[in-house]
Design a protein around this motif. Structure first.
Motif, PDB file in Angstrom:
ATOM      1  N   ALA A   1      33.304  49.298  66.567  1.00  0.00           N
ATOM      2  CA  ALA A   1      32.886  50.119  65.427  1.00  0.00           C
ATOM      3  C   ALA A   1      31.531  49.664  64.909  1.00  0.00           C
ATOM      4  O   ALA A   1      30.643  50.482  64.613  1.00  0.00           O
ATOM      5  N   ILE A   2      31.340  48.356  64.772  1.00  0.00           N
ATOM      6  CA  ILE A   2      30.055  47.831  64.299  1.00  0.00           C
ATOM      7  C   ILE A   2      28.946  48.141  65.304  1.00  0.00           C
ATOM      8  O   ILE A   2      27.816  48.486  64.928  1.00  0.00           O
ATOM      9  N   GLU A   3      29.283  48.050  66.586  1.00  0.00           N
ATOM     10  CA  GLU A   3      28.290  48.322  67.631  1.00  0.00           C
ATOM     11  C   GLU A   3      27.789  49.760  67.573  1.00  0.00           C
ATOM     12  O   GLU A   3      26.581  50.013  67.594  1.00  0.00           O
TER      13      GLU A   3
ATOM     14  N   GLY B   1      30.935  39.245  57.920  1.00  0.00           N
ATOM     15  CA  GLY B   1      29.562  39.315  58.402  1.00  0.00           C
ATOM     16  C   GLY B   1      28.894  37.973  58.614  1.00  0.00           C
ATOM     17  O   GLY B   1      27.658  37.883  58.612  1.00  0.00           O
ATOM     18  N   TYR B   2      29.669  36.913  58.856  1.00  0.00           N
ATOM     19  CA  TYR B   2      29.090  35.587  59.073  1.00  0.00           C
ATOM     20  C   TYR B   2      28.463  35.489  60.461  1.00  0.00           C
ATOM     21  O   TYR B   2      28.927  36.133  61.419  1.00  0.00           O
TER      22      TYR B   2
ATOM     23  N   GLN C   1      37.296  36.295  64.215  1.00  0.00           N
ATOM     24  CA  GLN C   1      36.881  37.691  64.152  1.00  0.00           C
ATOM     25  C   GLN C   1      36.722  38.144  62.702  1.00  0.00           C
ATOM     26  O   GLN C   1      35.790  38.883  62.367  1.00  0.00           O
ATOM     27  N   TYR C   2      37.623  37.717  61.847  1.00  0.00           N
ATOM     28  CA  TYR C   2      37.549  38.075  60.431  1.00  0.00           C
ATOM     29  C   TYR C   2      36.239  37.578  59.810  1.00  0.00           C
ATOM     30  O   TYR C   2      35.551  38.316  59.082  1.00  0.00           O
TER      31      TYR C   2
ATOM     32  N   ARG D   1      36.979  47.948  58.828  1.00  0.00           N
ATOM     33  CA  ARG D   1      37.296  46.737  58.069  1.00  0.00           C
ATOM     34  C   ARG D   1      38.614  46.872  57.308  1.00  0.00           C
ATOM     35  O   ARG D   1      39.409  45.927  57.259  1.00  0.00           O
ATOM     36  N   GLU D   2      38.859  48.000  56.723  1.00  0.00           N
ATOM     37  CA  GLU D   2      40.120  48.206  56.002  1.00  0.00           C
ATOM     38  C   GLU D   2      41.311  48.109  56.947  1.00  0.00           C
ATOM     39  O   GLU D   2      42.328  47.474  56.626  1.00  0.00           O
TER      40      GLU D   2
END
Length: 524
Positions: free
Chosen positions: A447-449, A299-300, A292-293, A469-470
């Motif tokens: 959150a990204i979605e 962002g990989y 997940q990280y 992310r933080e």
């Protein structure tokens, strides 16, 4: 030794290769599937709960049947059990690749677990019986342990490569030729074996163990999604505990037990089993967070994230086959203890964003982590198998595999739950627009979605993603600190309870090695 037995003995290393091939197809299965989940959502419309069951159906059936499958292999013949498992696994892998709905895929995944339960313990029990020499057997088990770890690490990489060129079903279809090759080659190269003191089958013990292990694993697996206080989770854990208790009582009473509980009186068996459980707690839990990280924080792509796990696989494959040589010189206890200290140190570094975001530093840490895992799992597995009669190798292998599955499931569930609680408690949404706050508070993936949804301003999207992310990085530190603590606990168990040497074993000195080298030159 008759001619047929001599022929099979001469082919023992070829047998090991076929057995490792069979093992690899099961260990890769779950991790290779993870990278295909987004494609499955798109093509067959799987929901979030569907995806969870597509992953978990295999694990539940697999773990629940391990003891039964190992016992049947001991009593009815291990080669037949392996062949059945490969054919069954390959057949339902092919059907899974063509599934047109979530329900079909879930059913196929569960049935694949039946095949996996017959393959996994049988490979180790057959290796134990194929190598009569204790030091050769330890080396072979070291190679087996390396391949088992390799499968976990290379699954995401293999899945990413397949999905670059083929459809999502390719992650299942790739199993078919491997299973066919293993069956055909195994027919000629792998010897059969069984328990010479074959007793009656233990059907009640099988039923009790299946329900007990299945219930326990169901509760553990569902806990991160539903919460530890959810009635379904509590029911699963209680049912599992009750039926496992009944199973243990029955095994003590019946004259032909599936699992002889006296095995646990031997510290080489019980201490090593505990160590394996705690070690796989750290391995699976750390891998769960690390993937997940890579994808959410760095962002990989799935392929690149899979490539980032390659150093772990390399470390495992380097250290595991060499660990028996260290055991010969320094003893089981010191080698496993050292490996665990290495793993704990690396897990503490896993929590550093500075280290893990660096290609060189992070890769080096993961390589050393793999080396530590190889030094730990290979000698611990050999300790378990070496403490049992050869006739009980199937059940012993099943216990070894069950501890891995239980420890791994606990690692994902416990570390995942602690991570989620920490994330929810610290994520800062004050600078995030109200319309995005629920998504940010839910998880970094959510959150990204929501941040990437149409119509969201770039500044608002960046605020949402940065807040998630933080919080992810801070929560990750806590989870990895806990994982490192669990590994240190395993090191304590090893140092206190695991015997330094197997009964009758003597350490190999440098003088012994020089003499052996001189004799080999003379013989040549």
């Amino acid at each position: 030794m008759d001619a047929a037995a001599q022929k099979m003995y001469d082919r023992r290393w070829w047998s090991l290769a076929i057995l490792c091939m069979s093992l690899l197809v099961t260990t890769v299965d779950n991790t290779i599937l993870n990278v295909a989940l987004p494609s499955i959502v798109k093509d067959i419309g799987a929901s979030g709960s569907d995806l969870q069951w597509i992953v978990d159906a295999y694990s539940l059936v697999f773990a629940g049947l391990l003891l039964t499958a190992g016992s049947l292999g001991d009593r009815l013949g291990r080669k037949g059990a392996l062949t059945f498992g490969l054919i069954w696994f390959g057949t339902f892998s092919a059907l899974a690749s063509q599934a047109g709905s979530s329900s079909q895929l879930i059913i196929c995944r569960g049935l694949m677990g039946v095949g996996g339960a017959f393959i996994f313990p049988t490979t180790l029990s057959m290796i134990t019986n194929t190598f009569p020499d204790a030091r050769e057997r330890a080396r072979a088990i070291g190679i087996w342990a390396g391949v088992a770890g390799l499968g976990v690490a290379i699954g995401p990489l293999g899945g990413g490569l397949l999905l670059e060129h083929f459809f999502w079903g390719s992650v299942f279809l790739v199993n078919v030729p491997i299973c066919i090759a293993a069956v055909v080659l195994g027919h000629f190269l792998v010897p059969d074996s069984r328990d010479p003191e074959e007793g009656k089958l233990d059907p009640l013990g099988s039923v009790l163990s299946i329900i007990g292990l299945g219930g326990l694993l169901y509760g553990i697996i569902q806990a991160p999604e539903l919460g530890w206080g959810d009635p379904l989770v509590i029911t699963g854990l209680v049912v599992g505990a009750v039926f496992i208790a009944f199973f243990l009582l029955w095994e003590r009473w019946t004259p032909d037990p599936m699992l002889n509980l006296s095995f646990f009186k031997n510290p080489r068996f019980s201490a090593a089993s505990t160590t394996i459980t705690l070690t796989y707690f750290g391995l699976f839990g750390s891998t769960f967070l690390l993937t997940q990280y890579f994808q959410f924080v760095l962002g990989y792509s799935p392929l690149k994230a899979g490539m980032m796990t390659a150093p772990v696989a390399i470390g495992l494959m380097v250290a595991a086959p060499r660990a028996p040589g260290f055991v010969d010189r320094y003893g089981t206890k010191k080698v496993i203890f050292t490996g665990l200290l290495v793993v704990a140190g690396c897990l503490s570094l896993y929590g550093s964003d500075t280290v893990m975001s660096s290609f060189v530093a992070g890769g080096l840490v993961r390589l050393v982590f793999g080396l530590g895992m190889g030094l730990t799992t290979a000698p611990a597995t050999e300790s378990i198998m070496g403490s049992l009669p050869l006739g009980k190798a199937g059940v012993g292998s099943a216990v070894n595999d069950t501890t891995r599955q239980t420890g791994g499931a606990l690692g994902v569930a416990v570390l995942g739950s602690i991570f989620a609680l920490r994330y929810h408690s610290i994520v800062q949404t004050d600078a995030v627009p109200a319309s995005l706050r629920d998504g940010v508070h839910d998880s970094i993936g959510r959150a990204i979605e929501v941040a990437q949804a149409p119509g969201v301003a770039a500044t608002d999207a960046n605020a949402a993603i940065n807040a998630a992310r933080e919080a992810f990085i801070v929560s990750m530190r806590l989870s990895y600190a806990l994982a490192a603590g669990i590994i240190l606990l395993a090191a304590g168990v090893t140092w206190k309870y695991l015997p330094a040497w197997a009964p009758g074993a003597t350490p190999i000195t440098r003088e012994d090695e020089v003499l052996a080298e001189a004799m080999s030159v003379t013989d040549a």
